[in-house]
Design a protein around this motif. Structure first.
Motif, PDB file in Angstrom:
ATOM      1  N   ALA A  28       0.831  -1.207   0.000  1.00  0.00           N
ATOM      2  CA  ALA A  28       0.000   0.000   0.000  1.00  0.00           C
ATOM      3  C   ALA A  28       0.866   1.257   0.000  1.00  0.00           C
ATOM      4  O   ALA A  28       0.597   2.203  -0.748  1.00  0.00           O
ATOM      5  N   ARG A  29       1.904   1.266   0.821  1.00  0.00           N
ATOM      6  CA  ARG A  29       2.795   2.441   0.860  1.00  0.00           C
ATOM      7  C   ARG A  29       3.535   2.613  -0.449  1.00  0.00           C
ATOM      8  O   ARG A  29       3.699   3.717  -0.941  1.00  0.00           O
ATOM      9  N   ALA A  30       3.988   1.511  -1.037  1.00  0.00           N
ATOM     10  CA  ALA A  30       4.707   1.579  -2.305  1.00  0.00           C
ATOM     11  C   ALA A  30       3.779   2.033  -3.427  1.00  0.00           C
ATOM     12  O   ALA A  30       4.166   2.838  -4.278  1.00  0.00           O
ATOM     13  N   ALA A  31       2.556   1.539  -3.424  1.00  0.00           N
ATOM     14  CA  ALA A  31       1.599   1.927  -4.461  1.00  0.00           C
ATOM     15  C   ALA A  31       1.274   3.414  -4.372  1.00  0.00           C
ATOM     16  O   ALA A  31       1.120   4.085  -5.395  1.00  0.00           O
ATOM     17  N   ALA A  32       1.194   3.946  -3.163  1.00  0.00           N
ATOM     18  CA  ALA A  32       0.941   5.376  -2.996  1.00  0.00           C
ATOM     19  C   ALA A  32       2.088   6.199  -3.578  1.00  0.00           C
ATOM     20  O   ALA A  32       1.880   7.231  -4.195  1.00  0.00           O
ATOM     21  N   ALA A  33       3.315   5.711  -3.399  1.00  0.00           N
ATOM     22  CA  ALA A  33       4.487   6.416  -3.933  1.00  0.00           C
ATOM     23  C   ALA A  33       4.647   6.198  -5.432  1.00  0.00           C
ATOM     24  O   ALA A  33       5.257   7.006  -6.112  1.00  0.00           O
ATOM     25  N   ALA A  34       4.080   5.125  -5.952  1.00  0.00           N
ATOM     26  CA  ALA A  34       4.256   4.792  -7.363  1.00  0.00           C
ATOM     27  C   ALA A  34       3.754   5.891  -8.280  1.00  0.00           C
ATOM     28  O   ALA A  34       4.285   6.077  -9.370  1.00  0.00           O
ATOM     29  N   GLY A  35       2.775   6.637  -7.835  1.00  0.00           N
ATOM     30  CA  GLY A  35       2.286   7.750  -8.635  1.00  0.00           C
ATOM     31  C   GLY A  35       3.357   8.797  -8.871  1.00  0.00           C
ATOM     32  O   GLY A  35       3.243   9.626  -9.764  1.00  0.00           O
ATOM     33  N   ALA A  36       4.433   8.725  -8.103  1.00  0.00           N
ATOM     34  CA  ALA A  36       5.512   9.704  -8.243  1.00  0.00           C
ATOM     35  C   ALA A  36       6.470   9.371  -9.375  1.00  0.00           C
ATOM     36  O   ALA A  36       7.423  10.087  -9.593  1.00  0.00           O
ATOM     37  N   GLY A  37       6.265   8.286 -10.099  1.00  0.00           N
ATOM     38  CA  GLY A  37       7.162   8.060 -11.212  1.00  0.00           C
ATOM     39  C   GLY A  37       7.290   6.668 -11.792  1.00  0.00           C
ATOM     40  O   GLY A  37       7.945   6.516 -12.798  1.00  0.00           O
ATOM     41  N   THR A  38       6.709   5.641 -11.221  1.00  0.00           N
ATOM     42  CA  THR A  38       6.897   4.311 -11.794  1.00  0.00           C
ATOM     43  C   THR A  38       6.060   4.145 -13.057  1.00  0.00           C
ATOM     44  O   THR A  38       4.994   4.727 -13.192  1.00  0.00           O
ATOM     45  N   ARG A  39       6.564   3.347 -13.964  1.00  0.00           N
ATOM     46  CA  ARG A  39       5.863   3.092 -15.216  1.00  0.00           C
ATOM     47  C   ARG A  39       5.122   1.760 -15.177  1.00  0.00           C
ATOM     48  O   ARG A  39       4.282   1.514 -16.016  1.00  0.00           O
ATOM     49  N   ASP A  40       5.428   0.896 -14.265  1.00  0.00           N
ATOM     50  CA  ASP A  40       4.771  -0.406 -14.130  1.00  0.00           C
ATOM     51  C   ASP A  40       4.241  -0.519 -12.715  1.00  0.00           C
ATOM     52  O   ASP A  40       4.664   0.205 -11.808  1.00  0.00           O
ATOM     53  N   PRO A  41       3.352  -1.449 -12.466  1.00  0.00           N
ATOM     54  CA  PRO A  41       2.749  -1.556 -11.141  1.00  0.00           C
ATOM     55  C   PRO A  41       3.728  -2.042 -10.071  1.00  0.00           C
ATOM     56  O   PRO A  41       4.799  -2.544 -10.357  1.00  0.00           O
ATOM     57  N   VAL A  42       3.290  -1.869  -8.861  1.00  0.00           N
ATOM     58  CA  VAL A  42       4.016  -2.377  -7.704  1.00  0.00           C
ATOM     59  C   VAL A  42       3.688  -3.863  -7.576  1.00  0.00           C
ATOM     60  O   VAL A  42       2.537  -4.254  -7.722  1.00  0.00           O
ATOM     61  N   VAL A  43       4.703  -4.680  -7.340  1.00  0.00           N
ATOM     62  CA  VAL A  43       4.491  -6.123  -7.225  1.00  0.00           C
ATOM     63  C   VAL A  43       5.206  -6.659  -5.988  1.00  0.00           C
ATOM     64  O   VAL A  43       6.144  -6.050  -5.487  1.00  0.00           O
ATOM     65  N   THR A  44       4.745  -7.812  -5.532  1.00  0.00           N
ATOM     66  CA  THR A  44       5.440  -8.505  -4.446  1.00  0.00           C
ATOM     67  C   THR A  44       6.526  -9.381  -5.059  1.00  0.00           C
ATOM     68  O   THR A  44       6.481  -9.682  -6.257  1.00  0.00           O
ATOM     69  N   PRO A  45       7.499  -9.830  -4.275  1.00  0.00           N
ATOM     70  CA  PRO A  45       8.511 -10.746  -4.809  1.00  0.00           C
ATOM     71  C   PRO A  45       7.895 -12.009  -5.409  1.00  0.00           C
ATOM     72  O   PRO A  45       8.346 -12.490  -6.450  1.00  0.00           O
ATOM     73  N   ALA A  46       6.838 -12.542  -4.796  1.00  0.00           N
ATOM     74  CA  ALA A  46       6.198 -13.758  -5.324  1.00  0.00           C
ATOM     75  C   ALA A  46       5.575 -13.503  -6.686  1.00  0.00           C
ATOM     76  O   ALA A  46       5.677 -14.322  -7.599  1.00  0.00           O
TER      77      ALA A  46
END
Length: 170
Positions: A28-46
């Motif tokens: 959830a925290r990573a997804a909130a930050a993802a709007g700041a610049g990631t081009r692909d979704p946030v994923v878990t290691p699995a």
């Protein structure tokens, strides 16, 4: 996990990663930050491992190519991303293998943060370079004492050692 939401958003925005891989409890925290610049979704290691279950792709890497970006502590301003090349990283890891006497049968109990040079390069990449095993454990003095007997290597900062001594005395 200890970075504030604005700190995570700044680093993600500054680094502009293609993807963020986060532990399930941090999605959830990573997804909130993802709007700041990631081009692909946030994923878990699995999820990432499941996606990669295909034919490996060979990639040629030169010694001067970027390998890793570490962020400074930001003591004189905002943290800055410092890029290390594959050549510099390989030279560092080869030196550490000799200095620390890493062996393939070593078992590192890893409790250090991965946003710092020691936790990421010396501990984790040092173990992987030598073909050793790294077991991650969030730092909790009692749990470390329970698992320490299984490890051949352990690295911590002075505060952690003080907490280990306090737990031992208790």
């Amino acid at each position: 996990p200890l970075h504030t939401a604005p700190e995570v958003a700044y680093i993600v925005g500054n680094a502009a990663p293609v993807q963020i891989v986060a532990a399930p409890e941090l999605i959830a925290r990573a997804a909130a930050a993802a709007g700041a610049g990631t081009r692909d979704p946030v994923v878990t290691p699995a999820e990432l491992a499941a996606r990669g279950a295909g034919t490996p792709v060979a990639v040629e890497v030169t010694a001067g190519a970027p390998a890793i970006m570490l962020y400074t502590s930001g003591t004189t301003g905002r943290p800055k991303g410092v890029v290390l090349s594959h050549g510099a990283l390989a030279a560092t890891l080869a030196s550490l293998e000799v200095a620390w006497r890493w062996q393939r049968d070593d078992r590192l109990l890893h409790v250090l943060p991965l946003h710092h040079t020691h936790g990421l390069i010396v501990a984790l990449l040092g173990a992987l370079w030598a073909g050793a095993t790294a077991t991650f454990l969030p730092f909790d003095a009692a749990r470390v004492w329970d698992r320490l007997g299984d490890a051949t290597l352990f690295m911590a900062v002075p505060t952690m050692y003080a907490k280990l001594i306090d737990a031992y005395r208790a």
